[in-house]
Design a protein around this motif. Structure first.
Motif, PDB file in Angstrom:
ATOM      1  N   ALA A  93      24.440 -43.115 -17.049  1.00  0.00           N
ATOM      2  CA  ALA A  93      23.660 -41.875 -17.062  1.00  0.00           C
ATOM      3  C   ALA A  93      22.378 -42.056 -17.872  1.00  0.00           C
ATOM      4  CB  ALA A  93      24.500 -40.738 -17.644  1.00  0.00           C
ATOM      5  N   ASN A  94      22.509 -42.724 -18.999  1.00  0.00           N
ATOM      6  CA  ASN A  94      21.350 -42.964 -19.858  1.00  0.00           C
ATOM      7  C   ASN A  94      20.303 -43.804 -19.136  1.00  0.00           C
ATOM      8  OD1 ASN A  94      20.210 -43.294 -22.818  1.00  0.00           O
ATOM      9  ND2 ASN A  94      20.244 -45.330 -21.937  1.00  0.00           N
ATOM     10  N   MET A  95      20.754 -44.909 -18.537  1.00  0.00           N
ATOM     11  CA  MET A  95      19.793 -45.816 -17.908  1.00  0.00           C
ATOM     12  C   MET A  95      19.131 -45.181 -16.683  1.00  0.00           C
ATOM     13  SD  MET A  95      19.490 -48.364 -19.788  1.00  0.00           S
ATOM     14  CE  MET A  95      20.058 -49.846 -20.598  1.00  0.00           C
ATOM     15  N   MET A  96      19.891 -44.446 -15.895  1.00  0.00           N
ATOM     16  CA  MET A  96      19.315 -43.859 -14.680  1.00  0.00           C
ATOM     17  C   MET A  96      18.473 -42.624 -14.989  1.00  0.00           C
ATOM     18  SD  MET A  96      20.111 -45.794 -12.194  1.00  0.00           S
ATOM     19  CE  MET A  96      20.090 -45.054 -10.586  1.00  0.00           C
ATOM     20  N   PHE A  97      19.031 -41.715 -15.803  1.00  0.00           N
ATOM     21  CA  PHE A  97      18.375 -40.416 -15.973  1.00  0.00           C
ATOM     22  C   PHE A  97      17.433 -40.364 -17.181  1.00  0.00           C
ATOM     23  CE2 PHE A  97      22.318 -39.262 -13.676  1.00  0.00           C
ATOM     24  CZ  PHE A  97      21.731 -38.745 -12.541  1.00  0.00           C
ATOM     25  N   LEU A  98      17.707 -41.155 -18.184  1.00  0.00           N
ATOM     26  CA  LEU A  98      16.884 -41.072 -19.399  1.00  0.00           C
ATOM     27  C   LEU A  98      15.944 -42.262 -19.564  1.00  0.00           C
ATOM     28  CD1 LEU A  98      19.510 -39.745 -21.977  1.00  0.00           C
ATOM     29  CD2 LEU A  98      17.872 -38.455 -20.605  1.00  0.00           C
ATOM     30  N   PHE A  99      16.184 -43.324 -18.797  1.00  0.00           N
ATOM     31  CA  PHE A  99      15.260 -44.452 -18.896  1.00  0.00           C
ATOM     32  C   PHE A  99      14.503 -44.703 -17.593  1.00  0.00           C
ATOM     33  CE2 PHE A  99      14.602 -49.027 -18.026  1.00  0.00           C
ATOM     34  CZ  PHE A  99      13.471 -49.187 -18.806  1.00  0.00           C
ATOM     35  N   ALA A 100      15.225 -45.064 -16.534  1.00  0.00           N
ATOM     36  CA  ALA A 100      14.553 -45.627 -15.362  1.00  0.00           C
ATOM     37  C   ALA A 100      13.570 -44.647 -14.711  1.00  0.00           C
ATOM     38  CB  ALA A 100      15.594 -46.104 -14.351  1.00  0.00           C
ATOM     39  N   VAL A 101      14.045 -43.464 -14.375  1.00  0.00           N
ATOM     40  CA  VAL A 101      13.135 -42.501 -13.739  1.00  0.00           C
ATOM     41  C   VAL A 101      12.054 -42.040 -14.721  1.00  0.00           C
ATOM     42  CG1 VAL A 101      12.960 -40.250 -12.624  1.00  0.00           C
ATOM     43  CG2 VAL A 101      14.833 -41.773 -12.041  1.00  0.00           C
ATOM     44  N   PRO A 102      12.422 -41.600 -15.929  1.00  0.00           N
ATOM     45  CA  PRO A 102      11.366 -41.119 -16.841  1.00  0.00           C
ATOM     46  C   PRO A 102      10.323 -42.182 -17.190  1.00  0.00           C
ATOM     47  CG  PRO A 102      13.506 -40.407 -17.623  1.00  0.00           C
ATOM     48  CD  PRO A 102      13.762 -41.353 -16.499  1.00  0.00           C
ATOM     49  N   VAL A 103      10.746 -43.441 -17.336  1.00  0.00           N
ATOM     50  CA  VAL A 103       9.749 -44.422 -17.766  1.00  0.00           C
ATOM     51  C   VAL A 103       8.720 -44.654 -16.664  1.00  0.00           C
ATOM     52  CG1 VAL A 103      10.797 -46.636 -17.043  1.00  0.00           C
ATOM     53  CG2 VAL A 103       9.502 -46.503 -19.166  1.00  0.00           C
ATOM     54  N   MET A 104       9.159 -44.598 -15.410  1.00  0.00           N
ATOM     55  CA  MET A 104       8.197 -44.772 -14.319  1.00  0.00           C
ATOM     56  C   MET A 104       7.237 -43.583 -14.263  1.00  0.00           C
ATOM     57  SD  MET A 104       8.719 -47.651 -13.133  1.00  0.00           S
ATOM     58  CE  MET A 104       9.916 -48.963 -12.970  1.00  0.00           C
ATOM     59  N   GLU A 105       7.793 -42.392 -14.432  1.00  0.00           N
ATOM     60  CA  GLU A 105       6.920 -41.214 -14.440  1.00  0.00           C
ATOM     61  C   GLU A 105       6.015 -41.231 -15.669  1.00  0.00           C
ATOM     62  OE1 GLU A 105       9.516 -37.758 -13.631  1.00  0.00           O
ATOM     63  OE2 GLU A 105       8.595 -37.883 -11.650  1.00  0.00           O
ATOM     64  N   ALA A 106       6.542 -41.734 -16.782  1.00  0.00           N
ATOM     65  CA  ALA A 106       5.742 -41.801 -18.006  1.00  0.00           C
ATOM     66  C   ALA A 106       4.547 -42.730 -17.826  1.00  0.00           C
ATOM     67  CB  ALA A 106       6.609 -42.281 -19.164  1.00  0.00           C
ATOM     68  N   MET A 107       4.801 -43.869 -17.194  1.00  0.00           N
ATOM     69  CA  MET A 107       3.690 -44.789 -16.938  1.00  0.00           C
ATOM     70  C   MET A 107       2.637 -44.098 -16.071  1.00  0.00           C
ATOM     71  SD  MET A 107       4.226 -47.732 -18.449  1.00  0.00           S
ATOM     72  CE  MET A 107       3.343 -49.050 -17.624  1.00  0.00           C
ATOM     73  N   ALA A 108       3.118 -43.325 -15.093  1.00  0.00           N
ATOM     74  CA  ALA A 108       2.187 -42.623 -14.214  1.00  0.00           C
ATOM     75  C   ALA A 108       1.441 -41.523 -14.953  1.00  0.00           C
ATOM     76  CB  ALA A 108       2.930 -42.044 -13.020  1.00  0.00           C
ATOM     77  N   VAL A 109       2.143 -40.816 -15.847  1.00  0.00           N
ATOM     78  CA  VAL A 109       1.479 -39.765 -16.637  1.00  0.00           C
ATOM     79  C   VAL A 109       0.312 -40.371 -17.412  1.00  0.00           C
ATOM     80  CG1 VAL A 109       1.798 -38.360 -18.725  1.00  0.00           C
ATOM     81  CG2 VAL A 109       3.394 -38.153 -16.831  1.00  0.00           C
ATOM     82  N   TYR A 110       0.516 -41.563 -17.945  1.00  0.00           N
ATOM     83  CA  TYR A 110      -0.567 -42.203 -18.696  1.00  0.00           C
ATOM     84  C   TYR A 110      -1.638 -42.755 -17.749  1.00  0.00           C
ATOM     85  CZ  TYR A 110      -3.033 -44.827 -22.243  1.00  0.00           C
ATOM     86  OH  TYR A 110      -4.018 -45.280 -23.088  1.00  0.00           O
TER      87      TYR A 110
END
Lengths: 636, 200
Positions: A93-110
């Motif tokens: 749950a951590n890797m899918m919901f709290l890391f993988a998806v958010p980090v990709m969106e985070a890179m895009a936000v920046y």
């Protein structure tokens, strides 16, 4: 001074040195704690998002290490079955919901606002809200775990195991509400990205000039918008079954347990592409400066991204081949699962052609790109294997599947991501990462990863099931399990070196120039790190590689006001200027709204009335958020 | 990097409406999210129905009157809703203010009838899966009416302040009208599911 009293000052009227000072004053985030809580600068929020996601990666890695220590020997006693259930659930749950998806969106936000040449993301206050909600969802999950209330039903939370009959306590409720937090966050970012890409591209950035990473984020955002409501419907239905006695998943009262799997995997399979497509976009964008040529087959790459996005919705049933579905359905989903290899293959061949025809610069990002291509192809091939019903029936819920999806997700997404961090680090921090440490970390991660996960294919073929907390010595799995666990230590060492490199370089790294890789996309046209206003003058684009297509000076547009936050809105296809739009200033209301939402969501784990009473403070904070307070339109 | 000016943006209008506005696109994106949610909820209803031997499960079909009355109110509300959108486009503040009051009332009216609609389903949410899914469908749509009503009330109040008379607020009124049309449109398949499919 109010905006009303300010003179109508345009950038064309101001000298360059004075212009940057004026813009810095207009776009700045207030100093101090209050400013940190109220900022709406996409770069600050993006960096925060990325950092937080990597903290969750590290935490998930600790759980993985615990599992590997437990499985290194047969009948080990480090973890009991209950705690092991929590740990593999938390890890997934951590890797899918709290890391993988958010980090990709985070890179895009920046990156996306910089890459499309605008001064801030669309709906910057929503962006701030999305980060706070994400942080709250992550905190909920980890605090619950620390209190021994962590979910223990797998990251997929299948009913009836997670339902009211078998899932006693609040563990499954915490899983379900954590999902709601993270999906709210993901959906908010998806909307911001779609609108930023559609309407805030620099003049002249027509559809065939959009950087491939931006295309990838556009497709990904649509996947988020179309897929994530499914998991929200599922998790909300689960909460309702558990809390107020609905019977959606209860076969005794006309419900159905397979309904859960349909809803979950209708989201869950596109989820894989929500993680992979941004990574593919990163590769297509990063490969250009390290091959010293434009990516081969721009149109093919973009079409492959779109095709993958569409096809990803036709695959969910391949997670349910052993669930007893009609034969015709199995055949259809086998075919569609295999079909998606075609656009993936097109992208791989485009990258290979780019490298083949390029003049290669072997820096760390390129190493990660090559490592990605190798591991992703292996993951893709095993993906075609498990798309076949007879083979899947044999290896379902074995370590073969564990190996397959780690090759796809780590090989397909984490390798490009680590390359991307090295590549965009100068733009994120203003400093370069150490090349020596970067190459060492790459080789440790590459060797450690393959030595960890490749043998799992064999363990799976030998019949070792997933999610078991221990095994008997006479099953002859212990030699390979010990090798896997020792290899995992190498993998962890590689990640530790990466973290050391990043943290050390952020402070002591060599200062970066504006464009240290001589890259062609717009984010490199501004300083490293970019100023608060991103671009002093809005760039005008005349080709797919804007910085390689210009000779001498960068074409720019003038005419925006400098005394208030203005950005340019352009048309959807041709990117012709349409209006000047005011971008919202910093505000504390997104934080209050996130806190109110957090209270309501956590309270609703315990009482349905929380939805009623908890909605009132949310409504109040939203009114405060949207009520105009001296915005330029109201003053003009 | 050196720069050369090739374009002048000074004459562009400050803020646009419709497809020229980022808010319009944001509203559209949220409608897509929520529309997908509605579609999935209807799919759940149809999926459960496909598994059942009889439908509705152990209950008579819902009474038609309250649901049909809500449908009539919602459909009728489209007329002033379209008019208010046009007045906002014409930036006619006086008519927009009147229209916002009318639309606020038309947001309250279906909620009043809906109080009678839940009992008219003739089944409780915790009786069986059929009861659960019809309550969820109705609850989901009611939530949308409530949120849009709150939005309309706040916007109506805003239009009576000094903030009302500018292009951005007229754009907000148009976007709000678009969203209400969405709320009405999504009700029609739900109405068909809840009230007419059990009678087929």
């Amino acid at each position: 001074m109010t905006a009303d009293a300010a003179p109508d000052t345009r950038d064309a009227d101001v000298e360059r040195t004075h212009l940057t000072c004026t813009l810095a004053e207009t776009w700045k985030t207030p100093a101090g704690f209050w400013g940190a809580l109220s900022t709406v600068d996409h770069k600050i929020i993006g960096r925060r998002y990325i950092f937080t996601a990597f903290v969750f990666l590290a935490l998930g890695g600790v759980l993985a290490a615990l599992m590997r220590i437990q499985l290194a020997q047969p009948e080990a006693r480090l973890l009991g079955p209950d705690r092991y259930n929590q740990i593999f659930t938390m890890h997934g749950a951590n890797m899918m919901f709290l890391f993988a998806v958010p980090v990709m969106e985070a890179m895009a936000v920046y990156l996306v606002p910089l890459m499309v040449g605008t001064r801030n993301i669309a709906f910057p206050r929503l962006n701030a809200f999305s980060y706070w909600i994400y942080l709250a969802g992550g905190a909920l999950l980890w605090i619950a775990f620390a209190l021994d209330m962590g979910p223990d039903v797998g990251w997929f939370a299948y009913v009836p195991l997670s339902g009211p009959q078998y899932g006693a306590g609040k563990r499954a409720d915490i899983w379900a509400q954590m999902i709601t937090f993270t999906e709210l966050s993901a959906l908010a970012v998806a909307v911001e990205l779609v609108v930023t890409i559609f309407k805030q591209r620099a003049p002249g950035m027509t559809l065939d000039r959009i950087p491939v990473f931006v295309w990838a984020m556009l497709v990904t955002s649509f996947l988020v918008i179309m897929a994530m409501p499914a998991i929200m419907v599922a998790s909300t239905s689960l909460i309702l079954d558990r809390l107020v006695g609905t019977h959606l998943f209860n076969p005794a009262e006309g419900g159905d347990v397979l309904l859960w799997q349909h809803l979950f995997w209708f989201f869950g399979h596109p989820e894989v592409y929500i993680i992979f497509l941004p990574a593919a976009g990163m590769v297509s964008t990063m490969i250009e400066p390290f091959a010293r040529r434009p990516a081969f087959g721009y149109l093919a790459l973009v079409m492959a991204l779109i095709a993958t996005g569409i096809l990803s919705f036709g695959l969910w049933v391949h997670h349910m081949f052993v669930a007893g579905l009609p034969r015709l359905g199995e055949s259809f989903f086998t075919a569609s699962s295999m079909t998606i290899a075609i656009p993936a293959g097109i992208q791989v061949f485009c990258w290979l052609a780019t490298l083949w025809d390029g003049t290669l610069v072997f820096k760390t990002p390129l190493l990660f790109i090559i490592g990605f291509i190798v591991t992703f192809v292996i993951g893709g091939l095993t993906g075609v294997m498990v798309a076949s019903v007879p083979f899947d029936t044999q290896v379902h819920d074995t370590y073969f599947v564990v190996a397959h999806f780690h090759y796809v997700l780590v090989g397909g997404a984490v390798f490009p991501l680590l390359g991307a961090i090295h590549y965009w680090f100068p733009k994120l921090t203003g400093r370069m990462m150490s090349e020596t440490l970067g190459q060492w970390s790459f080789w440790l991660i590459f060797i450690g990863f393959n030595a960890t996960f490749f043998p799992m294919h064999i363990l799976g073929l030998q019949g070792m099931p997933r999610r078991i907390y221990t095994y008997q010595p006479d099953l002859a799995w212990h030699g390979m399990n010990l090798f896997v666990s020792l290899s995992a230590a190498v993998l962890i060492a590689g990640f530790l070196l990466f973290f050391v490199n990043a943290l050390r370089s952020a402070r002591y790294g060599e200062p970066a120039s504006d464009n240290p890789w001589d890259a062609p996309t717009l984010e490199w046209a501004t300083a490293s790190p970019p100023p608060s206003y991103n671009f002093a003058m809005i760039p005008v684009v005349s080709g797919a590689q804007p910085l390689w297509n210009v000779e001498g000076a960068l074409p720019v547009a003038e005419g925006l006001r400098t005394d208030r936050r203005e950005l340019v809105v352009t048309s959807l296809a041709a990117a012709e200027p349409q209006t000047r739009e005011a971008s919202p200033r910093h505000s504390i209301w997104p934080l209050w709204a996130a806190l109110a939402t957090t209270v309501m969501l956590i309270w609703s784990i315990f009482s349905p009335w929380a939805v009623v009473w908890g909605s009132i403070p949310i409504a109040v904070t939203l009114i405060g958020w949207f009520w105009p307070k001296g915005t330029p339109e109201d003053e003009s | 990097m050196r720069e050369r000016v090739v374009l002048d943006l000074a004459r562009l209008p400050l803020h646009g409406t419709g497809a020229a506005s980022v808010t319009w696109w944001g509203t559209l994106a949220f409608m897509l999210i929520e529309g997908t949610g509605f579609a999935l909820a209807i799919a759940v209803y149809l999926y459960l129905m496909s598994l059942a031997t009889t439908w509705p499960l152990d209950a008579p079909p819902p009474d038609l009157l309250p649901g049909t009355l809500v449908t009539v109110i919602l459909v009728v509300s489209v007329v002033p809703n379209v008019m208010i959108s046009r007045w906002a486009e014409q930036q006619d503040l006086r008519k927009v203010r009147i229209g916002m009051i009318v639309m606020s009332a038309l947001g309250v009216a279906p909620l009043i009838v809906r109080i009678f609609e839940f009992p008219a389903l003739n089944i409780s949410w915790d009786s069986n899966a059929y009861g659960s899914v019809v309550w969820i469908l109705l609850g989901l749509h009611t939530t949308h009416i409530i949120t849009d009503l709150v939005d309309t009330l706040v916007l109506a109040a805003l239009m009576f302040t000094r903030h009302g008379d500018n292009l951005r607020r007229f754009g907000d009124v148009q976007d709000n009208a678009m969203y209400w049309n969405f709320v009405v449109t999504t009700w029609l398949p739900i109405y068909g599911c809840i009230y007419w499919i059990p009678r087929l």
